[in-house]
Design an enzyme around this catalytic site. Structure first.
Site, PDB file in Angstrom:
ATOM      1  NE  ARG A 104      -3.846   0.539   1.835  1.00 19.76           N
ATOM      2  CZ  ARG A 104      -5.057   0.527   2.313  1.00 19.76           C
ATOM      3  NH1 ARG A 104      -5.231   1.293   3.566  1.00 19.76           N
ATOM      4  NH2 ARG A 104      -6.066   0.047   1.920  1.00 19.76           N
ATOM      5  CG  HIS A 131      -8.474  -0.104  -2.966  1.00 20.81           C
ATOM      6  ND1 HIS A 131      -7.685  -1.206  -2.488  1.00 20.81           N
ATOM      7  CD2 HIS A 131      -9.046   0.354  -1.811  1.00 20.81           C
ATOM      8  CE1 HIS A 131      -7.713  -1.337  -1.185  1.00 20.81           C
ATOM      9  NE2 HIS A 131      -8.780  -0.416  -0.806  1.00 20.81           N
ATOM     10  CD  GLN A 134     -12.975  -2.252  -0.843  1.00 23.36           C
ATOM     11  OE1 GLN A 134     -12.050  -2.159   0.494  1.00 23.36           O
ATOM     12  NE2 GLN A 134     -14.093  -2.911  -0.560  1.00 23.36           N
ATOM     13  CG  ASP A 220     -13.660   6.146  -1.057  1.00 21.73           C
ATOM     14  OD1 ASP A 220     -13.386   5.836  -0.102  1.00 21.73           O
ATOM     15  OD2 ASP A 220     -12.567   6.018  -1.882  1.00 21.73           O
ATOM     16  CB  CYS A 260     -13.945   0.755  -0.095  1.00 21.54           C
ATOM     17  SG  CYS A 260     -13.277   2.669  -0.117  1.00 21.54           S
ATOM     18  NE  ARG A 288     -10.121  -5.589   0.331  1.00 20.00           N
ATOM     19  CZ  ARG A 288      -9.110  -4.454   0.805  1.00 20.00           C
ATOM     20  NH1 ARG A 288      -9.819  -3.548   1.315  1.00 20.00           N
ATOM     21  NH2 ARG A 288      -7.792  -4.543   0.691  1.00 20.00           N
TER      22      ARG A 288
HETATM   23  N1  NVA Z   1     -10.012   6.425  -1.346  1.00 18.28           N
HETATM   24  C1  NVA Z   1      -9.677   5.899   0.102  1.00 18.28           C
HETATM   25  C2  NVA Z   1      -9.965   4.600  -0.008  1.00 18.28           C
HETATM   26  C3  NVA Z   1      -9.405   4.077   1.447  1.00 18.28           C
HETATM   27  C4  NVA Z   1      -9.645   2.568   1.514  1.00 18.28           C
HETATM   28  C5  NVA Z   1      -8.041   6.286   0.122  1.00 18.28           C
HETATM   29  O1  NVA Z   1      -7.287   6.319  -0.801  1.00 18.28           O
HETATM   30  O2  NVA Z   1      -7.817   6.847   1.113  1.00 18.28           O
HETATM   31  N1   CP Z   2     -10.988  -0.443   2.188  1.00 13.75           N
HETATM   32  C1   CP Z   2     -10.000  -0.429   2.877  1.00 13.75           C
HETATM   33  O1   CP Z   2      -9.105  -0.579   1.958  1.00 13.75           O
HETATM   34  O2   CP Z   2      -9.756  -0.356   4.198  1.00 13.75           O
HETATM   35  P1   CP Z   2      -8.311   0.101   4.982  1.00 13.75           P
HETATM   36  O3   CP Z   2      -8.009   1.329   4.522  1.00 13.75           O
HETATM   37  O4   CP Z   2      -8.962   0.093   6.469  1.00 13.75           O
HETATM   38  O5   CP Z   2      -7.546  -1.080   4.666  1.00 13.75           O
END
Ligand code: NVA
Ligand code: CP
Length: 304
Positions: A104, A131, A134, A220, A260, A288
């Protein structure tokens, strides 16, 4: 087996997704029945987090243990990754010691660079651009509740972000349509989303119009991780992009709601929607783990 990475949704074919959704269902059934499924015994997953996470961390970590394997958890703060060790060197070293890597991070270019120097499969656990894990879980969840997503309409209300881009990739690959409504200045960009044409999505100024007739309404956070400096400007720009019961009423009567997570009730979604009868967000979060177990197994072992 050829080395296979999962860096974007388009890294797998429609046929491979069909297999993964079936496999995830089997893996989920066995999990619910307390049946052992140790297909990755003695394999190790390295998880590298440069951004915060709850779901991704727990789902990959618990999932890998349930497959009989083990995990190594690294963050920028407690490894040499945060002290400017070159990505290429990190990839070469880490991938000599583990069987699989989940990352990540910020730019998609970073994960692609890591993958170029990795001897083992690399999985995208969220970048600024995508992502895929997800959306894999989201579509698996849709199938569980409503059957095939082909021909269906997904309404995306909110930011033209990593989730939106991945929905666009999925729509092109799996033959459904996305109705996208974002505030001005936060539109999706076809080039960033990496899609071939605009045929699988339609843009709507008014989020209510995007929801009309949709089979799934999804949103989101207004401010994704890494964009915190824009928080105040975004709060103003996104004020009308809050999924509420009127928007859900504009969708099909049996429309589902997904997010998500993490969610901000009263911002991108009202509490009566996310906590209401059309919401499947808890299944979505749980899935997930099942979907990623199928993915990890597939990347390492192929079809079983
Ligand atoms: N779009 C959000 C998703 C978090 C799971 C982010 O990138 O922070
Ligand atoms: N949806 C998702 O990826 O959640 P986290 O940021 O908690 O991993």
């Amino acid at each position: 087996m050829d080395l296979k990475h999962y860096l974007q949704f388009t890294d797998l074919s429609a046929g491979e997704y069909a297999y993964l959704f079936e496999r995830a269902a089997l893996i989920k059934r066995k999990f619910k029945g307390y049946e052992k499924h140790h297909t990755l015994a003695d394999r190790t997953l390295a998880m590298i987090f440069e951004k915060a996470s709850t779901r991704t961390r727990v789902s990959f970590e618990a999932g890998m243990y349930q497959l009989g394997g083990s995990v190594v958890h690294l963050t920028t703060g407690d490894s040499q990754l945060g002290r400017a060790e070159p990505i290429d060197d990190s990839a070469k070293v880490i991938s000599r010691m583990v069987d699989l890597v989940m990352i990540r991070t910020y730019g998609q270019d970073k994960i692609e660079q890591f993958a170029r120097h990795s001897r083992v499969p690399v999985i995208n656990g969220l970048t600024n651009e995508f992502h895929p894990c997800q959306i894999l879980a989201d579509i698996f969840t849709f199938i569980e509740h409503r059957g095939s997503i082909a021909g269906k309409t997904v309404a995306w209300v909110g930011d033209g972000n990593n989730m939106a881009n991945t929905w666009l990739q999925a729509a092109e690959l799996l033959d459904f349509t996305v109705h996208v409504s974002t505030p001005g200045g936060y539109e999706v960009d076809q080039a960033v989303a990496g899609i071939r044409s605009g045929a699988s999505y339609k843009v709507f100024k008014n989020p209510m119009d995007a929801c009309r007739g949709a089979d799934l309404v999804t949103t989101d956070v207004w401010t994704s991780m890494g964009y915190e400096a824009e928080n105040e400007a975004r709060k103003k720009a996104f004020a009308d992009w809050c999924v509420d019961s009127d928007m859900m009423r504009a969708a099909k009567p049996d429309a589902l709601f997904m997010h998500c997570l993490p969610a901000h009730r009263g911002e991108e979604v009202e509490a009566d929607v996310i906590d209401g009868p059309q919401s499947v967000v808890w299944d979505e979060a749980e899935n997930r783990m099942h979907a990623q177990k199928a993915l990890m197994e597939y990347l390492l072992l192929g079809r079983r």
